[in-house]
Design an enzyme around this catalytic site. Sequence first.
Site, PDB file in Angstrom:
ATOM      1  CE  LYS A 109      -2.924  -2.352   3.303  1.00 17.12           C
ATOM      2  NZ  LYS A 109      -3.351  -2.333   4.722  1.00 17.12           N
ATOM      3  CD  GLU A 165       8.276  -0.963  -3.829  1.00 17.16           C
ATOM      4  OE1 GLU A 165       7.735  -0.221  -2.996  1.00 17.16           O
ATOM      5  OE2 GLU A 165       8.427  -2.185  -3.656  1.00 17.16           O
ATOM      6  CG  ASP A 166       6.762   2.230  -0.246  1.00 17.06           C
ATOM      7  OD1 ASP A 166       7.479   1.398  -0.843  1.00 17.06           O
ATOM      8  OD2 ASP A 166       6.109   1.931   0.771  1.00 17.06           O
ATOM      9  CG  ASP A 169      14.663  -1.299   4.529  1.00 20.70           C
ATOM     10  OD1 ASP A 169      15.682  -0.653   4.765  1.00 20.70           O
ATOM     11  OD2 ASP A 169      14.077  -1.961   5.397  1.00 20.70           O
ATOM     12  CE  LYS A 197      14.518   3.432   5.743  1.00 18.39           C
ATOM     13  NZ  LYS A 197      13.860   2.560   6.747  1.00 18.39           N
ATOM     14  CG  PHE A 218      10.548   2.735  10.866  1.00 15.81           C
ATOM     15  CD1 PHE A 218      10.636   1.630  10.036  1.00 15.81           C
ATOM     16  CD2 PHE A 218       9.294   3.185  11.230  1.00 15.81           C
ATOM     17  CE1 PHE A 218       9.506   0.993   9.566  1.00 15.81           C
ATOM     18  CE2 PHE A 218       8.150   2.549  10.775  1.00 15.81           C
ATOM     19  CZ  PHE A 218       8.259   1.455   9.944  1.00 15.81           C
ATOM     20  CB  VAL A 219      10.880   7.450   7.124  1.00 14.87           C
ATOM     21  CG1 VAL A 219      12.247   8.053   7.373  1.00 14.87           C
ATOM     22  CG2 VAL A 219      10.921   6.471   5.958  1.00 14.87           C
ATOM     23  NE  ARG A 231      -0.652   1.852   5.010  1.00 11.67           N
ATOM     24  CZ  ARG A 231       0.373   1.047   4.714  1.00 11.67           C
ATOM     25  NH1 ARG A 231       1.381   1.496   4.000  1.00 11.67           N
ATOM     26  NH2 ARG A 231       0.393  -0.194   5.146  1.00 11.67           N
TER      27      ARG A 231
HETATM   28  P1  IMP Z   1      12.545  -4.475   1.340  1.00  7.59           P
HETATM   29  O1  IMP Z   1      13.210  -3.513   0.373  1.00  7.59           O
HETATM   30  O2  IMP Z   1      12.223  -5.793   0.732  1.00  7.59           O
HETATM   31  O3  IMP Z   1      13.374  -4.611   2.592  1.00  7.59           O
HETATM   32  O4  IMP Z   1      11.152  -3.905   1.813  1.00  7.59           O
HETATM   33  C1  IMP Z   1      10.716  -2.659   1.455  1.00  7.59           C
HETATM   34  C2  IMP Z   1       9.363  -2.414   2.097  1.00  7.59           C
HETATM   35  O5  IMP Z   1       9.499  -2.321   3.529  1.00  7.59           O
HETATM   36  C3  IMP Z   1       8.837  -1.090   1.652  1.00  7.59           C
HETATM   37  O6  IMP Z   1       8.051  -1.193   0.482  1.00  7.59           O
HETATM   38  C4  IMP Z   1       8.052  -0.598   2.862  1.00  7.59           C
HETATM   39  O7  IMP Z   1       6.719  -1.045   2.779  1.00  7.59           O
HETATM   40  C5  IMP Z   1       8.747  -1.240   4.036  1.00  7.59           C
HETATM   41  N1  IMP Z   1       9.665  -0.281   4.690  1.00  7.59           N
HETATM   42  C6  IMP Z   1      11.007  -0.275   4.621  1.00  7.59           C
HETATM   43  N2  IMP Z   1      11.534   0.751   5.325  1.00  7.59           N
HETATM   44  C7  IMP Z   1      10.482   1.402   5.862  1.00  7.59           C
HETATM   45  C8  IMP Z   1      10.380   2.580   6.709  1.00  7.59           C
HETATM   46  O8  IMP Z   1      11.353   3.245   7.101  1.00  7.59           O
HETATM   47  N3  IMP Z   1       9.110   2.949   7.053  1.00  7.59           N
HETATM   48  C9  IMP Z   1       7.998   2.273   6.632  1.00  7.59           C
HETATM   49  N4  IMP Z   1       8.061   1.178   5.844  1.00  7.59           N
HETATM   50  C10 IMP Z   1       9.285   0.747   5.462  1.00  7.59           C
HETATM   51 MG    MG Z   2       6.130  -1.091  -0.152  1.00  5.45          MG
END
Ligand code: IMP
Ligand code: MG
Length: 245
Positions: A109, A165-166, A169, A197, A218-219, A231
Amino acid sequence: MTGSDPPSLAGTAPEGGGGVVHSDGAAGSNGVANLSGGESRSHLTSRITNADAIPIGDADPGADHGYHGELAAILIGEDDLKAKIAVLAKAVAADHDMDTPPLLVCVLKGAVMFVTDFARALPIPSELEFMAVTSYGSATSSSGVVRILKDLDRDITGRRVVIVEDIIDSGLTLSWLLRNLATRGPASVDVVALLRKPEAIKVDVDVRYVGFDIPTDFVVGYGLDYGERYRDLPFVGLLGEHMYR
Ligand code: IMP
Ligand code: MG
Protein backbone atom coordinates in the site's frame (compact mmCIF):
# COMPACT_ATOMS: atom_id res chain seq x y z
CA MET A 1 22.89 -1.50 9.70
CA THR A 2 19.64 -2.43 11.30
CA GLY A 3 18.59 1.12 12.05
CA SER A 4 15.76 0.79 9.58
CA ASP A 5 14.16 -2.11 11.36
CA PRO A 6 10.65 -1.17 12.10
CA PRO A 7 10.00 -1.66 15.75
CA SER A 8 8.32 -5.03 16.11
CA LEU A 9 4.61 -4.69 16.36
CA ALA A 10 2.11 -7.49 16.24
CA GLY A 11 0.20 -7.46 13.02
CA THR A 12 2.70 -5.36 11.15
CA ALA A 13 3.55 -6.65 7.73
CA PRO A 14 6.92 -8.37 7.70
CA GLU A 15 8.58 -5.62 5.79
CA GLY A 16 11.61 -3.52 6.33
CA GLY A 17 15.26 -4.26 6.48
CA GLY A 18 17.62 -5.84 8.93
CA GLY A 19 18.30 -9.43 9.78
CA VAL A 20 20.04 -12.09 7.82
CA VAL A 21 19.62 -12.47 4.12
CA HIS A 22 18.04 -15.72 3.05
CA SER A 23 19.29 -15.53 -0.42
CA ASP A 24 17.30 -17.43 -2.97
CA GLY A 25 20.00 -16.89 -5.52
CA ALA A 26 18.88 -13.42 -6.45
CA ALA A 27 21.75 -11.56 -4.81
CA GLY A 28 23.82 -9.54 -7.17
CA SER A 29 21.41 -9.72 -10.04
CA ASN A 30 17.73 -9.45 -10.61
CA GLY A 31 18.09 -11.15 -13.95
CA VAL A 32 16.26 -8.42 -15.84
CA ALA A 33 18.97 -5.81 -16.18
CA ASN A 34 18.70 -5.89 -19.95
CA LEU A 35 14.95 -5.39 -19.78
CA SER A 36 15.48 -1.98 -18.28
CA GLY A 37 15.13 1.03 -20.53
CA GLY A 38 18.67 2.05 -19.66
CA GLU A 39 21.11 3.01 -16.99
CA SER A 40 20.26 4.55 -13.66
CA ARG A 41 19.51 8.27 -13.63
CA SER A 42 21.56 8.97 -10.54
CA HIS A 43 21.60 12.75 -11.03
CA LEU A 44 17.92 12.77 -10.09
CA THR A 45 18.60 11.56 -6.56
CA SER A 46 18.96 13.94 -3.62
CA ARG A 47 20.92 12.82 -0.60
CA ILE A 48 19.11 13.49 2.68
CA THR A 49 21.00 13.24 5.97
CA ASN A 50 19.88 13.49 9.57
CA ALA A 51 21.06 17.10 9.49
CA ASP A 52 18.18 17.80 7.09
CA ALA A 53 15.59 16.64 9.60
CA ILE A 54 13.56 19.52 11.01
CA PRO A 55 12.76 18.72 14.63
CA ILE A 56 9.15 19.13 15.60
CA GLY A 57 8.88 22.19 17.80
CA ASP A 58 5.87 23.86 19.30
CA ALA A 59 3.98 23.66 16.04
CA ASP A 60 3.47 19.95 15.47
CA PRO A 61 2.45 19.27 11.86
CA GLY A 62 1.40 15.76 12.87
CA ALA A 63 -1.24 17.30 15.12
CA ASP A 64 -3.09 18.57 12.03
CA HIS A 65 -3.80 14.93 11.29
CA GLY A 66 -4.48 13.82 14.83
CA TYR A 67 -1.00 12.53 15.63
CA HIS A 68 -0.28 14.77 18.60
CA GLY A 69 3.29 14.52 19.86
CA GLU A 70 4.03 11.30 17.95
CA LEU A 71 6.60 12.53 15.45
CA ALA A 72 10.16 13.57 16.15
CA ALA A 73 10.98 15.42 12.94
CA ILE A 74 10.06 16.18 9.38
CA LEU A 75 12.59 14.59 7.06
CA ILE A 76 11.12 15.60 3.69
CA GLY A 77 8.45 18.27 3.56
CA GLU A 78 5.47 18.49 1.23
CA ASP A 79 7.01 21.05 -1.11
CA ASP A 80 10.19 19.04 -1.53
CA LEU A 81 8.19 15.90 -2.27
CA LYS A 82 6.14 17.73 -4.85
CA ALA A 83 9.18 19.26 -6.55
CA LYS A 84 10.97 15.93 -6.67
CA ILE A 85 7.97 14.10 -8.09
CA ALA A 86 7.76 16.65 -10.91
CA VAL A 87 11.43 16.00 -11.72
CA LEU A 88 11.00 12.21 -11.63
CA ALA A 89 7.89 12.43 -13.81
CA LYS A 90 9.71 14.49 -16.43
CA ALA A 91 12.60 12.06 -16.48
CA VAL A 92 10.33 9.03 -16.90
CA ALA A 93 8.35 10.78 -19.61
CA ALA A 94 11.56 11.60 -21.48
CA ASP A 95 12.35 7.88 -21.66
CA HIS A 96 8.94 6.96 -23.07
CA ASP A 97 6.88 8.08 -25.98
CA MET A 98 3.22 8.84 -26.44
CA ASP A 99 2.67 5.70 -28.52
CA THR A 100 3.77 3.30 -25.79
CA PRO A 101 2.37 4.74 -22.58
CA PRO A 102 4.04 3.43 -19.46
CA LEU A 103 2.07 0.95 -17.42
CA LEU A 104 2.56 2.09 -13.84
CA VAL A 105 2.56 -0.80 -11.40
CA CYS A 106 1.92 0.56 -7.93
CA VAL A 107 3.07 -1.70 -5.13
CA LEU A 108 0.42 -1.49 -2.41
CA LYS A 109 0.00 0.00 0.00
CA GLY A 110 2.99 2.23 0.65
CA ALA A 111 3.27 3.63 -2.89
CA VAL A 112 -0.33 4.79 -3.14
CA MET A 113 0.28 8.47 -2.34
CA PHE A 114 3.34 8.54 -4.55
CA VAL A 115 1.72 6.92 -7.59
CA THR A 116 -1.28 9.24 -7.59
CA ASP A 117 0.91 12.35 -7.44
CA PHE A 118 3.39 10.85 -9.89
CA ALA A 119 0.76 9.96 -12.50
CA ARG A 120 -0.72 13.45 -12.24
CA ALA A 121 2.72 15.00 -12.72
CA LEU A 122 3.55 12.85 -15.78
CA PRO A 123 3.36 14.94 -18.94
CA ILE A 124 2.42 11.85 -21.00
CA PRO A 125 -0.47 9.39 -20.66
CA SER A 126 0.00 6.44 -18.37
CA GLU A 127 -2.03 3.44 -17.29
CA LEU A 128 -2.33 2.22 -13.75
CA GLU A 129 -2.17 -1.24 -12.20
CA PHE A 130 -1.89 -2.37 -8.61
CA MET A 131 -0.10 -5.25 -7.03
CA ALA A 132 0.10 -6.30 -3.41
CA VAL A 133 2.81 -8.57 -2.12
CA THR A 134 3.92 -9.76 1.26
CA SER A 135 7.30 -10.99 2.22
CA TYR A 136 7.76 -14.12 4.28
CA GLY A 137 10.15 -13.78 7.17
CA SER A 138 10.34 -12.59 10.71
CA ALA A 139 8.39 -9.54 11.79
CA THR A 140 11.27 -7.21 11.11
CA SER A 141 13.19 -8.65 8.23
CA SER A 142 12.17 -9.31 4.73
CA SER A 143 13.35 -12.71 3.53
CA GLY A 144 13.03 -12.05 -0.15
CA VAL A 145 10.53 -14.90 -0.41
CA VAL A 146 7.42 -13.15 -1.53
CA ARG A 147 3.77 -14.09 -1.86
CA ILE A 148 1.36 -12.25 -4.15
CA LEU A 149 -1.72 -11.00 -2.30
CA LYS A 150 -3.15 -9.19 -5.29
CA ASP A 151 -1.89 -9.71 -8.80
CA LEU A 152 -2.10 -7.44 -11.83
CA ASP A 153 -5.47 -7.37 -13.56
CA ARG A 154 -4.01 -7.74 -17.01
CA ASP A 155 -1.41 -9.06 -19.31
CA ILE A 156 1.78 -7.00 -19.59
CA THR A 157 3.16 -8.66 -22.71
CA GLY A 158 4.95 -6.08 -24.83
CA ARG A 159 4.24 -3.31 -22.35
CA ARG A 160 6.72 -0.86 -20.92
CA VAL A 161 6.26 -1.38 -17.21
CA VAL A 162 7.31 1.13 -14.57
CA ILE A 163 7.16 -0.24 -11.04
CA VAL A 164 6.31 2.54 -8.61
CA GLU A 165 7.75 1.94 -5.14
CA ASP A 166 7.60 3.95 -1.96
CA ILE A 167 10.93 2.91 -0.49
CA ILE A 168 13.75 0.50 -1.15
CA ASP A 169 15.12 -0.87 2.06
CA SER A 170 16.83 -4.26 1.66
CA GLY A 171 15.70 -4.42 -1.95
CA LEU A 172 14.65 -8.05 -1.50
CA THR A 173 10.97 -7.53 -2.28
CA LEU A 174 11.73 -5.48 -5.34
CA SER A 175 14.31 -7.94 -6.60
CA TRP A 176 11.71 -10.70 -6.44
CA LEU A 177 9.10 -8.52 -8.15
CA LEU A 178 11.42 -7.61 -11.00
CA ARG A 179 12.12 -11.26 -11.70
CA ASN A 180 8.45 -12.14 -11.45
CA LEU A 181 7.32 -9.45 -13.89
CA ALA A 182 10.18 -10.22 -16.27
CA THR A 183 8.72 -13.70 -16.86
CA ARG A 184 5.53 -12.14 -18.26
CA GLY A 185 7.02 -10.84 -21.50
CA PRO A 186 7.08 -7.07 -20.96
CA ALA A 187 9.02 -4.87 -23.39
CA SER A 188 10.81 -3.27 -20.45
CA VAL A 189 10.63 -3.07 -16.68
CA ASP A 190 11.96 -0.03 -14.87
CA VAL A 191 11.60 1.13 -11.30
CA VAL A 192 10.85 4.54 -9.89
CA ALA A 193 11.28 4.73 -6.12
CA LEU A 194 10.61 7.82 -4.07
CA LEU A 195 12.99 6.83 -1.28
CA ARG A 196 15.95 4.52 -0.89
CA LYS A 197 18.07 3.57 2.13
CA PRO A 198 21.45 2.92 0.53
CA GLU A 199 22.97 1.57 3.75
CA ALA A 200 20.24 -1.05 4.11
CA ILE A 201 20.43 -2.53 0.63
CA LYS A 202 21.31 -6.21 0.52
CA VAL A 203 20.72 -7.09 -3.09
CA ASP A 204 21.79 -5.22 -6.13
CA VAL A 205 18.62 -4.03 -7.84
CA ASP A 206 18.46 -1.86 -10.90
CA VAL A 207 16.46 1.17 -9.86
CA ARG A 208 16.52 3.69 -12.62
CA TYR A 209 14.82 6.62 -10.92
CA VAL A 210 15.26 7.37 -7.21
CA GLY A 211 13.98 10.53 -5.55
CA PHE A 212 15.85 10.63 -2.26
CA ASP A 213 18.56 8.61 -0.59
CA ILE A 214 17.81 8.73 3.13
CA PRO A 215 19.38 7.47 6.37
CA THR A 216 18.34 4.04 7.65
CA ASP A 217 16.05 5.43 10.36
CA PHE A 218 12.46 4.25 10.25
CA VAL A 219 10.32 6.79 8.41
CA VAL A 220 6.57 7.28 8.21
CA GLY A 221 4.14 9.38 6.23
CA TYR A 222 3.27 9.89 2.59
CA GLY A 223 2.11 6.28 2.30
CA LEU A 224 4.59 4.75 4.73
CA ASP A 225 3.17 3.28 7.89
CA TYR A 226 3.98 1.96 11.30
CA GLY A 227 1.27 -0.52 12.18
CA GLU A 228 -0.95 0.98 9.43
CA ARG A 229 -0.79 4.45 10.96
CA TYR A 230 0.71 7.63 9.51
CA ARG A 231 0.18 6.77 5.83
CA ASP A 232 -2.10 9.80 5.63
CA LEU A 233 0.56 12.36 6.54
CA PRO A 234 1.47 14.60 3.58
CA PHE A 235 5.21 14.62 4.42
CA VAL A 236 7.89 12.06 5.33
CA GLY A 237 8.79 12.18 8.99
CA LEU A 238 10.68 10.42 11.72
CA LEU A 239 8.62 8.73 14.39
CA GLY A 240 9.36 9.69 17.98
CA GLU A 241 11.26 6.93 19.73
CA HIS A 242 8.72 6.90 22.53
CA MET A 243 6.21 5.55 20.01
CA TYR A 244 7.97 2.22 19.77
CA ARG A 245 10.37 1.83 22.66
P1 IMP B 1 12.55 -4.47 1.34
O1 IMP B 1 13.21 -3.51 0.37
O2 IMP B 1 12.22 -5.79 0.73
O3 IMP B 1 13.37 -4.61 2.59
O4 IMP B 1 11.15 -3.91 1.81
C1 IMP B 1 10.72 -2.66 1.45
C2 IMP B 1 9.36 -2.41 2.10
O5 IMP B 1 9.50 -2.32 3.53
C3 IMP B 1 8.84 -1.09 1.65
O6 IMP B 1 8.05 -1.19 0.48
C4 IMP B 1 8.05 -0.60 2.86
O7 IMP B 1 6.72 -1.04 2.78
C5 IMP B 1 8.75 -1.24 4.04
N1 IMP B 1 9.66 -0.28 4.69
C6 IMP B 1 11.01 -0.27 4.62
N2 IMP B 1 11.53 0.75 5.32
C7 IMP B 1 10.48 1.40 5.86
C8 IMP B 1 10.38 2.58 6.71
O8 IMP B 1 11.35 3.25 7.10
N3 IMP B 1 9.11 2.95 7.05
C9 IMP B 1 8.00 2.27 6.63
N4 IMP B 1 8.06 1.18 5.84
C10 IMP B 1 9.28 0.75 5.46
MG1 MG C 1 6.13 -1.09 -0.15
